[in-house]
Design an enzyme around this catalytic site. Structure first.
Site, mmCIF file in Angstrom:
data_model
loop_
_atom_site.group_PDB
_atom_site.id
_atom_site.type_symbol
_atom_site.label_atom_id
_atom_site.label_comp_id
_atom_site.label_asym_id
_atom_site.label_seq_id
_atom_site.Cartn_x
_atom_site.Cartn_y
_atom_site.Cartn_z
ATOM 1 N N LEU A 103 0.823 -1.193 0.000
ATOM 2 C CA LEU A 103 0.000 0.000 0.000
ATOM 3 C C LEU A 103 0.863 1.250 0.000
ATOM 4 C CD1 LEU A 103 -2.604 -1.054 2.737
ATOM 5 C CD2 LEU A 103 -2.712 -1.449 0.265
ATOM 6 N N GLU A 152 1.190 5.079 0.688
ATOM 7 C CA GLU A 152 0.488 6.122 1.421
ATOM 8 C C GLU A 152 0.043 7.198 0.436
ATOM 9 O OE1 GLU A 152 1.874 7.397 5.282
ATOM 10 O OE2 GLU A 152 3.344 5.787 5.292
ATOM 11 N N ASN A 179 10.378 -3.442 -1.835
ATOM 12 C CA ASN A 179 10.633 -2.105 -1.305
ATOM 13 C C ASN A 179 12.097 -1.707 -1.419
ATOM 14 O OD1 ASN A 179 7.990 -1.626 -0.723
ATOM 15 N ND2 ASN A 179 8.189 -1.780 1.491
ATOM 16 N N LEU A 182 11.530 7.175 -10.966
ATOM 17 C CA LEU A 182 12.727 7.746 -11.587
ATOM 18 C C LEU A 182 12.832 9.242 -11.341
ATOM 19 C CD1 LEU A 182 13.098 6.030 -15.098
ATOM 20 C CD2 LEU A 182 14.372 5.577 -13.003
ATOM 21 N N GLY A 230 15.164 13.682 -6.270
ATOM 22 C CA GLY A 230 14.719 14.586 -5.229
ATOM 23 C C GLY A 230 15.633 14.538 -4.026
ATOM 24 N N CYS A 248 8.067 2.722 5.351
ATOM 25 C CA CYS A 248 8.429 1.445 4.724
ATOM 26 C C CYS A 248 9.866 1.372 4.211
ATOM 27 C CB CYS A 248 7.463 1.142 3.582
ATOM 28 S SG CYS A 248 5.776 0.825 4.131
ATOM 29 N N LYS A 282 5.807 12.642 1.794
ATOM 30 C CA LYS A 282 5.330 12.701 0.417
ATOM 31 C C LYS A 282 3.945 13.331 0.440
ATOM 32 C CE LYS A 282 3.362 9.073 -1.384
ATOM 33 N NZ LYS A 282 3.064 7.745 -1.956
#
Length: 435
Positions: free
Chosen positions: A151, A153, A209, A251, A254, A261, A321
């Site tokens: 999942l 967020e 992950n 990709l 940042g 996670c 995020k």
């Protein structure tokens, strides 16, 4: 079917709510009495788009219930999902104490065949540990299943209801048949359910992950190199992403990844490897690079201002995020701490995550009522989270309000030519510096 969800954190609440929306009767269990009472009254304790609507619909439909009584919930369910925290220890290993403690309680409480489903992200071999503890507590037949969540967020409801795949790990055909029934509303519309053994299922979550964290980190490395040689990371990204073997997701360069996670799972897989004599050298580098990437803009701000002592710095975005109030491992916290250590005065704005930051930082920084109040007399603006409201600001308002027209963009939200036309000093990641 009748299902119990133990734990109403992010994963548990979303999973329980969505399972109820698939037609099951779901009893969510949590030890926090205040939280349970809050949910019984129809209040959602976390921010997640679409969740409140689905949550309320299933409470009204009498498919979603909340309790602090594990025993009562188990009496009406023979499938028990564990959605418990597995926080990292000081050495990076996953803390399984919550999972194993509840497994023991379940072993003492069950009176008929039961399936215990691990929804929590856990190291390889956890299913065996759960089985061992339960066997020591009961002679009632049971099975343990690994069913990791995937999942995102901000998109969790959508991800649960329209998953790319459902992973089910077990050594029991009986358990597979029950899990098939649970997810039948999804497989009937074409979702693939992949069956495997428990260890492979547990590792699939960590591997997924960790690979995505590696992909993000690799792109950040490319972006940093672009700045050295004068290449444009946006062009490189498009060129890479058009290759179907690579794909264009994850990709975007940042200021590092965060959340609940990726950081935790990378650490746990590194630690799990060491426990069996294997060194994940790539992941060790990923972790090291990501830590540095989070604050990569601070030296650039210092270079521009010369001295940060007493400087007023505005921060747009505090969540790790967009579309979430989660600040776990957020780059914003690292940047703010670094700025404060250099004597800067920080003012921040985030429409959703501000209250969570106040619990951590208190009055160490100031908080604005809106994005434009935040930049009043600011000597620099740092864009940290890619919230929609930050993507198309009125640059003429920024020009009037800011002391210096300087933007340090950690998410590459703005067009270089547009910033140049407005006369801004603009530093982004992996792109040309606008002076």
């Amino acid at each position: 079917m009748n299902i119990t969800i133990v734990g109403t954190g992010y994963v548990g609440l979303v999973s329980g709510t969505c399972l109820a929306d698939l037609g099951h009767t779901v009893h969510c269990v949590d030890v926090n009495e205040e939280k349970v009472e809050m949910m019984k009254k129809g209040r959602v304790p976390i921010y997640e788009p679409q969740l409140e609507e689905v949550f309320l619909r299933n409470i009204r439909g009498e498919r979603l219930f909340f309790t602090t009584n594990l025993s009562e919930a188990i009496k009406v369910s023979n499938v028990i999902f564990l959605a418990l925290p597995t926080p990292p220890g000081e050495d990076g290993s996953a803390d399984l104490s919550y999972v194993l403690d509840v497994a023991g309680q379940i072993g003492e409480l069950i009176t008929e065949y039961t399936i215990v489903v691990n929804k929590s992200t856990v190291p390889v071999g956890t299913s065996e540990k759960v089985k061992s503890i339960m066997k020591s507590k009961t002679s009632i037949p049971f099975d343990v299943v690994s069913n990791p969540e995937f999942l995102r967020e901000g998109y969790a409801v959508e991800d649960f209801m329209n998953p790319e795949r459902v992973i089910v790990g077990s050594s029991s055909q009986r358990a597979f048949e029950v899990m098939d029934r649970i997810y039948l509303p999804l497989t009937n519309i074409g979702v693939t359910l992949i069956q495997m053994d428990e260890k492979s299922s547990e590792l699939t979550k960590y591997a997924s992950n960790s690979f995505l964290a590696t992909k993000i980190t690799f792109m950040n490395e490319i972006a940093n190199y672009c700045e050295k040689v004068g290449a444009d990371v946006d062009k490189v990204r498009m060129g890479m992403g058009s290759d179907e073997r690579i794909g264009n997701r994850f990709l975007f360069p940042g200021i590092g990844y965060g959340g609940s996670c990726f950081p935790k799972d990378v650490k746990a897989l590194i630690k799990s490897g060491k426990e069996v004599g294997y060194n994940f050298k790539i992941l060790e580098s990923v972790e090291e690079i990501n830590i540095k990437q989070k604050t990569i803009l601070v030296p650039e701000i210092e270079k521009y201002l010369g001295n940060l002592n007493g400087a007023k710095i505005a921060i747009w975005g505090l969540a790790f995020k967009e579309n979430t109030d989660d600040i776990r491992e957020a780059s914003s916290l690292e940047i703010i701490e670094k700025l404060l250590s250099k004597g800067a005065n920080v003012i921040a704005y985030d429409s959703i995550a501000m209250e969570n930051v106040k619990k951590v930082l208190g009055n160490k920084i100031s908080y604005a009522k809106n994005m434009y109040e935040c930049v009043e007399d600011a000597e620099a603006l740092v864009v940290v989270t890619e919230w929609g409201e930050f993507k198309n600001p009125h640059f003429d308002i920024l020009t009037k309000k800011m002391k210096n027209k300087a933007i340090f963009d950690g998410r590459n939200l703005y067009n270089l030519e547009e910033l140049a036309s407005h006369g801004f000093y603009y530093k982004s990641i992996g792109r040309k510096l606008i002076k």
